[in-house]
Design an enzyme around this catalytic site. Structure first.
Site, short mmCIF file in Angstrom:
data_model
loop_
_atom_site.label_atom_id
_atom_site.label_comp_id
_atom_site.label_asym_id
_atom_site.label_seq_id
_atom_site.Cartn_x
_atom_site.Cartn_y
_atom_site.Cartn_z
N ARG A 114 0.91 -1.27 -0.11
CA ARG A 114 -0.03 0.15 0.20
C ARG A 114 1.14 1.17 0.02
NH1 ARG A 114 -5.37 1.26 3.16
NH2 ARG A 114 -5.93 -0.15 1.92
N HIS A 141 -7.78 1.19 -6.95
CA HIS A 141 -7.80 -0.09 -5.73
C HIS A 141 -8.15 -1.43 -5.83
CE1 HIS A 141 -7.71 -1.47 -1.11
NE2 HIS A 141 -8.60 -0.79 -0.87
N GLN A 144 -9.53 -4.02 -4.21
CA GLN A 144 -11.15 -3.33 -3.28
C GLN A 144 -12.30 -4.07 -4.60
OE1 GLN A 144 -12.46 -2.29 0.04
NE2 GLN A 144 -13.82 -2.58 -0.68
N ASP A 237 -17.64 6.38 -1.67
CA ASP A 237 -16.33 6.40 -1.03
C ASP A 237 -15.63 8.00 0.17
OD1 ASP A 237 -14.21 5.71 -0.24
OD2 ASP A 237 -12.89 5.99 -1.58
N CYS A 277 -16.50 1.56 0.75
CA CYS A 277 -15.48 0.35 0.28
C CYS A 277 -15.10 0.52 2.34
CB CYS A 277 -14.41 0.59 -0.33
SG CYS A 277 -13.80 3.02 -0.28
N ARG A 305 -14.15 -9.15 1.50
CA ARG A 305 -12.71 -8.27 1.23
C ARG A 305 -11.46 -9.77 1.19
NH1 ARG A 305 -10.45 -3.78 1.43
NH2 ARG A 305 -9.09 -5.19 0.34
N1 CP Z 1 -11.85 -0.51 2.44
C1 CP Z 1 -10.32 -0.51 2.54
O1 CP Z 1 -9.07 -0.94 1.53
O2 CP Z 1 -10.27 0.05 4.07
P1 CP Z 1 -8.90 -0.29 4.69
O3 CP Z 1 -8.04 1.17 4.14
O4 CP Z 1 -9.09 -0.14 6.08
O5 CP Z 1 -7.77 -1.30 4.56
N1 NVA Z 2 -10.02 6.56 -1.44
C1 NVA Z 2 -10.01 5.95 0.16
C2 NVA Z 2 -10.24 4.82 0.18
C3 NVA Z 2 -9.58 3.69 1.24
C4 NVA Z 2 -9.68 2.64 1.30
C5 NVA Z 2 -8.17 6.35 0.64
O1 NVA Z 2 -7.64 6.43 -0.05
O2 NVA Z 2 -8.04 6.83 1.95
#
Ligand code: CP
Ligand code: NVA
Length: 318
Positions: A114, A141, A144, A237, A277, A305
């Site tokens: 990440r 992502h 997801q 989101d 999400c 997930r």
């Molecule tokens: N939806 C998602 O990726 O959540 P987290 O940021 O908690 O991993």
């Molecule tokens: N768009 C959000 C998604 C988190 C899972 C972010 O990048 O923070």
């Protein structure tokens, strides 16, 4: 690999963006995820196809769902996981990503990362000898979106022909992956977003080209009510993603008309489900009533997930 998991071989592949995956490859992952879930509920909590393997999780940003679901997924496949917070690695002291990638490749079988900037993933993948999986970047992502396809399949019984309305920040990483996945699976994707926040043009072009092949469609509008009309799924989101704190106030201001509330859900019609999400900011992109209401499927989404992460690891690990 037993029990139908040899359906399609993706062994050794990176998963950086769904733009790199063909529709049948996306379907294969969703199908494997569905099978993982079925087997889990049939009592097969452990399917040890990755016994003796190791999965590194290199995380530059916070995470609840992605981290925990990958760690538990690895365990349930017989592998070990190593959570490696960016700050604890020599990376934080300036060791190059390309060196980190080559060193980790000598120890582990898969790298899940990440990152703040998508090029960091590309750099990791260029130098790693093992598959690199995008666990969220500023661009996309994919894990997801793959998991969300399973949730939509469960709820609507199909993927092709489903209308999904993405309401909020058009340039959102989760939206980018949903646009591509949706188009490649023959869905009708309607994005409602202010003109300053349109999805990236290269993502849109890629999705629109694929939608022509699959019978799906992709449209972008500034009107959330137009986008949700006849939708099977209304998805939102957060307005302020991780790393966007400097533009938070401006985004909150221009996104205010895009809140998913009862009025917008009513405009979508009775059959529409609500998806997010998570994590959610109640009172911003979604109201408490909608998030906690009967049309919300967000907890199933979160659960899926796990099953999807298992499918991805089982299919991609060499
Ligand atoms: N939806 C998602 O990726 O959540 P987290 O940021 O908690 O991993
Ligand atoms: N768009 C959000 C998604 C988190 C899972 C972010 O990048 O923070």
């Amino acid at each position: 690999m037993g029990g139908g998991l040899t359906l399609y071989s993706l062994k050794g592949r990176d998963l950086l963006c769904l733009t790199d995956y063909a529709p049948w490859e996306i379907r294969a992952i969703v199908e494997a995820a569905r099978m993982m879930k079925e087997r889990f509920y049939a009592g097969e909590r452990v399917i040890p196809v990755l016994r003796g393997r190791s999965v590194a999780l290199v995380f530059e940003k916070h995470s609840t769902r992605t981290r925990v679901s990958f760690e538990v997924a690895a365990y349930q496949l017989g592998a070990q996981s190593l959570y490696l917070g960016w700050d604890q690695l020599q990376l934080a002291r300036g060791e190059p990503l390309k060196d980190t990638a080559r060193v980790l490749s000598r120890y582990v079988d898969v790298i899940v990362a990440r990152v703040r900037r998508h090029w960091e993933l590309e750099e990791l993948a260029r130098y790693a000898d093992v598959p690199v999986i995008n666990a969220l970047s500023d661009l996309s992502h994919p894990v997801q979106a793959l998991s969300d396809m399973l949730t939509i399949l469960e709820r609507t019984g199909r993927l092709g022909g489903v209308k999904i309305a993405l309401v909020g920040d058009g340039g959102d990483n989760v939206f980018h992956s949903l646009i591509v996945a949706g188009a490649k699976l023959g869905m009708h994707v309607a994005v409602a977003t202010p003109r300053q926040l349109r999805p990236r043009e290269d993502i849109l072009r890629h999705a629109i080209e694929w939608a022509r092949e699959t019978g799906g469609s992709v449209e972008v509008t500034e009107d959330p009510f137009e986008a949700v009309r006849g939708a099977d799924v209304v998805y939102t989101d957060v307005w302020v993603s991780m790393g966007q704190e400097d533009v938070a106030e401006e985004k909150r201001r221009i996104l205010r008309p895009y809140q998913v509330n009862e009025r917008l859900m009513d405009a979508a019609g009775d059959k529409a489900i609500f998806m997010h999400c998570l994590p959610a900011v109640r009172g911003e992109e979604v109201t408490e009533e909608v998030l906690e209401g009967p049309r919300s499927v967000v907890w199933d989404q979160a659960e899926n997930r796990l099953h999807t992460q298992k499918a991805i690891l089982a299919l991609l690990a060499p």
